[in-house]
Design an enzyme around this catalytic site. Structure first.
Site, PDB file in Angstrom:
ATOM      1  N   CYS A 123       0.857  -1.193   0.000  1.00 13.85           N
ATOM      2  CA  CYS A 123       0.000   0.000   0.000  1.00 13.85           C
ATOM      3  C   CYS A 123       0.889   1.239   0.000  1.00 13.85           C
ATOM      4  O   CYS A 123       1.654   1.476   0.944  1.00 13.85           O
ATOM      5  CB  CYS A 123      -0.917  -0.011   1.228  1.00 13.85           C
ATOM      6  SG  CYS A 123      -1.952   1.459   1.366  1.00 13.85           S
ATOM      7  N   PHE A 124       0.781   2.042  -1.038  1.00  9.85           N
ATOM      8  CA  PHE A 124       1.608   3.241  -1.136  1.00  9.85           C
ATOM      9  C   PHE A 124       1.126   4.335  -0.189  1.00  9.85           C
ATOM     10  O   PHE A 124       1.926   5.180   0.232  1.00  9.85           O
ATOM     11  CB  PHE A 124       1.622   3.766  -2.569  1.00  9.85           C
ATOM     12  CG  PHE A 124       2.399   2.895  -3.514  1.00  9.85           C
ATOM     13  CD1 PHE A 124       3.772   3.003  -3.596  1.00  9.85           C
ATOM     14  CD2 PHE A 124       1.755   1.958  -4.312  1.00  9.85           C
ATOM     15  CE1 PHE A 124       4.503   2.200  -4.459  1.00  9.85           C
ATOM     16  CE2 PHE A 124       2.471   1.151  -5.177  1.00  9.85           C
ATOM     17  CZ  PHE A 124       3.850   1.268  -5.249  1.00  9.85           C
TER      18      PHE A 124
END
Length: 275
Positions: A123-124
């Site tokens: 997850c950025f």
């Protein structure tokens, strides 16, 4: 790779900025504007209820966001006989060492530079991998972020309807709001603050729908006992009852996690770690 690493830094900062702007607009603009109503003096007035609801949603969203970052998946490469140094990384990157040769559902993340079990995705917006330890908090983060954005959308529309003396009874009014507002803004008939709120309305709608759709898709994978990484790689998983799959992710204290942001201490994964 450089672009991904840059995105891994920019995306969390972007999320925190959006959260701060949303909080400021709600507390200092939307909710105070509702106090102009004489009925707002009641303890159970819609104004206070909206304020309490927004604080509840925001606290859960930010609380689970912090827990997702703190509950990082463990680096299983430290405890596995995978070799040493750059040879391990090279084997995982070029695919010569398959995840199945180590532990089920393991994956080497290039951004985190570690091997995690039950890897789902990177997850950025949290700058962290999502795995067995933080999956429950990640789902709660998506859920409450979606609800907070949709709540801000509703209160923002109420503010705009009063400020611009317009009605949203017609569904097409919201779709034509942005192009109509842009023309009014450049003609000088619309204030910059009102234009900024209108732009935030569409941003909240996009983030809210995206988080809601992602949360529903993630829940479907959990019911099937799968992860996004397994689906992307075409891995076959053993069929299990859906209740067992839910208990593995949410644990026995799932109801507590819906009210306050807490660690997933009641899950089967946590029990296996203690053993």
């Amino acid at each position: 790779m450089l672009v991904l690493r840059l995105l891994n830094v920019v995306a969390p900062a972007y999320f925190l900025c959006i959260s701060l702007v949303t909080f400021v607009l709600q507390i200092f603009l939307f909710i105070p504007s509702m106090f102009r109503d004489p009925s707002a003096t009641s303890l159970l007035s819609p104004v206070l209820l909206h304020g309490a609801l927004f604080l509840f949603l925001s606290a859960n969203a930010l609380g689970n966001y912090v827990l997702v970052i703190q509950s990082s998946p463990e680096d299983l490469g430290k405890g596995l006989n995978l070799g040493q140094g750059t040879e391990v990384v090279a084997d995982w990157l070029d695919g010569s060492r398959s995840p199945g040769s180590a532990l089920p559902s393991t994956h080497f993340c290039r951004l985190c530079a570690r091997v995690t079990q039950r890897h789902d995705h990177h997850c950025f917006f949290t700058g962290n991998c999502i795995g067995s330890r933080n999956m429950r908090n990640f789902i709660m983060f998506c859920l409450y972020t979606s609800l907070a954005c949709l709540h801000s959308l509703v209160t923002g529309m109420a503010y705009i309807s009063v400020a611009l003396s317009m009605s949203f009874a017609n569904p097409l009014a919201f779709l034509t709001l942005l192009p109509h507002s842009i023309s009014q803004f450049f003609s000088g008939a619309l204030l910059s603050s009102e234009m900024f709120v209108i732009l935030m309305l569409y941003l909240w709608l996009g983030i809210g729908l995206a988080c809601a759709g992602f949360c529903c898709h993630q829940m479907l994978l959990i019911l099937r006992g799968q992860t996004r990484y397994q689906v992307r790689k075409g891995m076959v998983v053993r069929a299990r009852p859906w209740r067992q799959n839910l208990r593995e992710v949410f644990g026995k204290r799932w109801l507590l996690g819906l009210v306050i942001p807490v660690l997933n201490v009641g899950s089967d994964n946590h029990k296996q770690k203690e053993k």
